[in-house]
Motif scaffolding. Structure first.
Motif, mmCIF file in Angstrom:
data_model
loop_
_atom_site.group_PDB
_atom_site.id
_atom_site.type_symbol
_atom_site.label_atom_id
_atom_site.label_comp_id
_atom_site.label_asym_id
_atom_site.label_seq_id
_atom_site.Cartn_x
_atom_site.Cartn_y
_atom_site.Cartn_z
ATOM 1 N N SER A 252 0.890 -1.156 0.000
ATOM 2 C CA SER A 252 0.000 0.000 0.000
ATOM 3 C C SER A 252 0.934 1.214 0.000
ATOM 4 O O SER A 252 2.128 1.057 0.188
ATOM 5 C CB SER A 252 -0.876 -0.035 1.258
ATOM 6 N N GLU A 254 1.514 3.410 2.096
ATOM 7 C CA GLU A 254 1.981 3.914 3.402
ATOM 8 C C GLU A 254 3.469 3.660 3.584
ATOM 9 O O GLU A 254 4.033 2.784 2.945
ATOM 10 C CB GLU A 254 1.224 3.236 4.552
ATOM 11 N N ARG A 255 4.039 4.423 4.506
ATOM 12 C CA ARG A 255 5.496 4.377 4.655
ATOM 13 C C ARG A 255 6.032 3.012 5.029
ATOM 14 O O ARG A 255 6.957 2.505 4.407
ATOM 15 C CB ARG A 255 5.919 5.396 5.705
ATOM 16 N N LEU A 322 -3.794 13.298 0.918
ATOM 17 C CA LEU A 322 -3.435 11.874 0.888
ATOM 18 C C LEU A 322 -2.879 11.492 -0.489
ATOM 19 O O LEU A 322 -1.900 10.757 -0.607
ATOM 20 C CB LEU A 322 -4.663 11.003 1.192
ATOM 21 N N ARG A 325 0.584 12.748 -0.761
ATOM 22 C CA ARG A 325 1.477 11.920 0.064
ATOM 23 C C ARG A 325 1.772 10.588 -0.649
ATOM 24 O O ARG A 325 2.908 10.136 -0.710
ATOM 25 C CB ARG A 325 0.804 11.654 1.419
ATOM 26 N N ASP A 326 0.717 9.988 -1.211
ATOM 27 C CA ASP A 326 0.903 8.715 -1.924
ATOM 28 C C ASP A 326 1.878 8.887 -3.086
ATOM 29 O O ASP A 326 2.749 8.043 -3.315
ATOM 30 C CB ASP A 326 -0.433 8.198 -2.468
ATOM 31 N N THR A 329 5.402 9.052 -1.942
ATOM 32 C CA THR A 329 5.894 7.721 -1.575
ATOM 33 C C THR A 329 6.240 6.913 -2.827
ATOM 34 O O THR A 329 7.241 6.201 -2.861
ATOM 35 C CB THR A 329 4.830 6.957 -0.759
#
Ligand SMILES: Nc1ncnc2c1ncn2[C@@H]1O[C@H](COP(=O)(O)OP(=O)(O)OP(=O)(O)O)[C@@H](O)[C@H]1O
Ligand SMILES: [Mg+2]
Length: 381
Positions: A252, A254-255, A322, A325-326, A329
């Motif tokens: 996913s 997330e970090r 979000l 941010r995604d 990443t």
């Protein structure tokens, strides 16, 4: 890159990654999509959610792939040209099957399977799931009934556990403890041969459990199987490094899962295992351009009123954060993994537990990069 291009010429596709990122979902969608193109595909799932299992007709628990009734796909926007076979891994049963294959004759097999110590040990080993997943994969590959095998992997805290599962089992068998036990004049022969027998016979009388018998049968019969285990572990390792095998990492955005995916990728590279690409699942797609909250409120207020349009604008801003941010990443992921084949799949509105959900995921898998980018632009998650 489409999933078809990624899997071109591959016989085995292993979906690895951190817990809860969508490995089972991706495995099922990939298998379904590849079957739709005309291949005979088997997907080995591990603990699928009950509703997904039902959607694939996985209620039968016989540890063999079953043909998913093609009529299940009717009316869901996917033309099933090939065959999708699916199974849910039963670890204990798989371990018993390994014994069945390795035992020289039926008598030895039955002796081992009925043995209490074996039953305890196999439940413990099977409990780890990693070994049995590979054992099943190896078996299906050897039987050679399928064009493509898709393997889901267990929800381990450490995705790497999967890679050295065959070695760990071999190490256990080669380990000092067991060797000391098994060698002539070792512990096993001592307890079987000497005065300790008295203790065991008392035990037997009191409990009805013939532990001594169990122990000696266990060591005698399993001892003969150790070489077979090692050989299979070697073959399993060969399969994991075979050029016709490919690892797809699922994460996913997330970090933490991304960090773990990068780490996993490095391990794959170090072990010279074939890495195919990465699926970034549950991405918050950016949409609506870069309109400011004020502009959003202004546009919506005539219809929704002040309060509601304010809420929508706030939700919109949060979603955009979000999405940004995604994307950051994903940029990091691309750099660290040296520009891998990467497939983004958006976060869908609900869980993916039926054919429609799989078809939706599969649309992103079969798209090429440009098509997918256009689809993601149009997605409102
Ligand atoms: N793209 C998506 N959009 C929305 N929900 C999703 C998406 N992908 C997966 N899910 C949901 O997320 C949950 C976790 O997915 P899944 O079971 O495939 O993960 P997993 O990696 O196999 O987990 P585990 O490590 O526990 O085996 C499921 O409820 C699934 O329906
Ligand atoms: Mg899973």
């Amino acid at each position: 890159m489409t999933i078809g291009e990624l899997l071109e010429g591959k016989r085995v596709c292993i979906c690895g990654g951190s817990g809860g990122v969508g490995k089972t979902t991706a495995s099922a969608a990939i298998a379904m999509g590849m079957a739709a193109t005309g291949l005979k595909v088997a997907v080995v799932t591990i603990d699928p959610a009950r509703r997904l299992a039902e959607a694939l007709g996985l209620e039968e628990l016989d540890n063999e792939p079953r043909l998913v009734d093609p009529s299940r796909f009717d009316g869901h926007g996917v033309e099933m040209k090939g065959e999708l076979w699916a199974m849910m891994l039963d670890p204990k049963r798989t371990f018993d099957e390994v014994i069945d294959h390795l035992a020289e004759d039926d008598k030895t097999r039955d002796e081992i399977l009925a043995n209490r110590i074996y039953q305890e040990l196999s439940t413990a080993v099977a409990g780890s799931q990693e070994y049995t997943a590979i054992a099943k994969l190896y078996e299906l590959d050897r039987e050679g009934d399928f064009d493509l095998l898709v393997l889901d992997t267990p929800p381990s805290r450490n995705a790497l556990d999967f890679l050295d599962a065959p070695d760990r089992l071999t190490q256990f068998f080669e380990g000092r403890a067991l060797q000391v036990f098994l060698r002539p004049g070792g512990f096993a022969t001592k307890i079987v041969g000497r005065g300790t027998g008295v203790v065991f016979s008392v035990l037997k009388r009191v409990t009805g459990v013939d532990l001594l018998q169990d122990l000696s049968v266990f060591f005698r019969s399993l001892g003969g199987l150790i070489d077979g285990f090692k050989e299979r572990a070697d073959h399993a390792n060969e399969l994991l490094t075979d050029p016709a095998t490919t690892f797809l990492l699922v994460t996913s955005p997330e970090r933490e899962p991304v960090d773990e995916a990068i780490f996993f990728w490095r391990k794959l590279r170090d072990a010279q295992m074939p890495f195919g690409g990465i699926i970034v699942n549950r991405v918050h797609a950016a949409f609506g351009g870069d309109a400011s909250p004020e502009v959003v409120v202004e546009a919506l207020e005539p219809k929704l009123g002040k309060k509601l349009s304010g809420k929508v604008a706030a939700a919109f801003a949060e979603h955009r954060m979000l999405a940004e941010r995604d994307q950051e990443t994903i940029v990091r992921l691309r750099e660290e993994m040296e520009q891998p084949a990467l497939i983004e799949v958006p976060a869908l509105a609900g869980d993916v537990h039926d054919i429609d959900g799989l078809v939706e995921i599969h649309r992103y898998l079969i798209a090429d990069d440009a098509e997918r980018a256009a689809m993601l632009d149009a997605t409102i998650a």
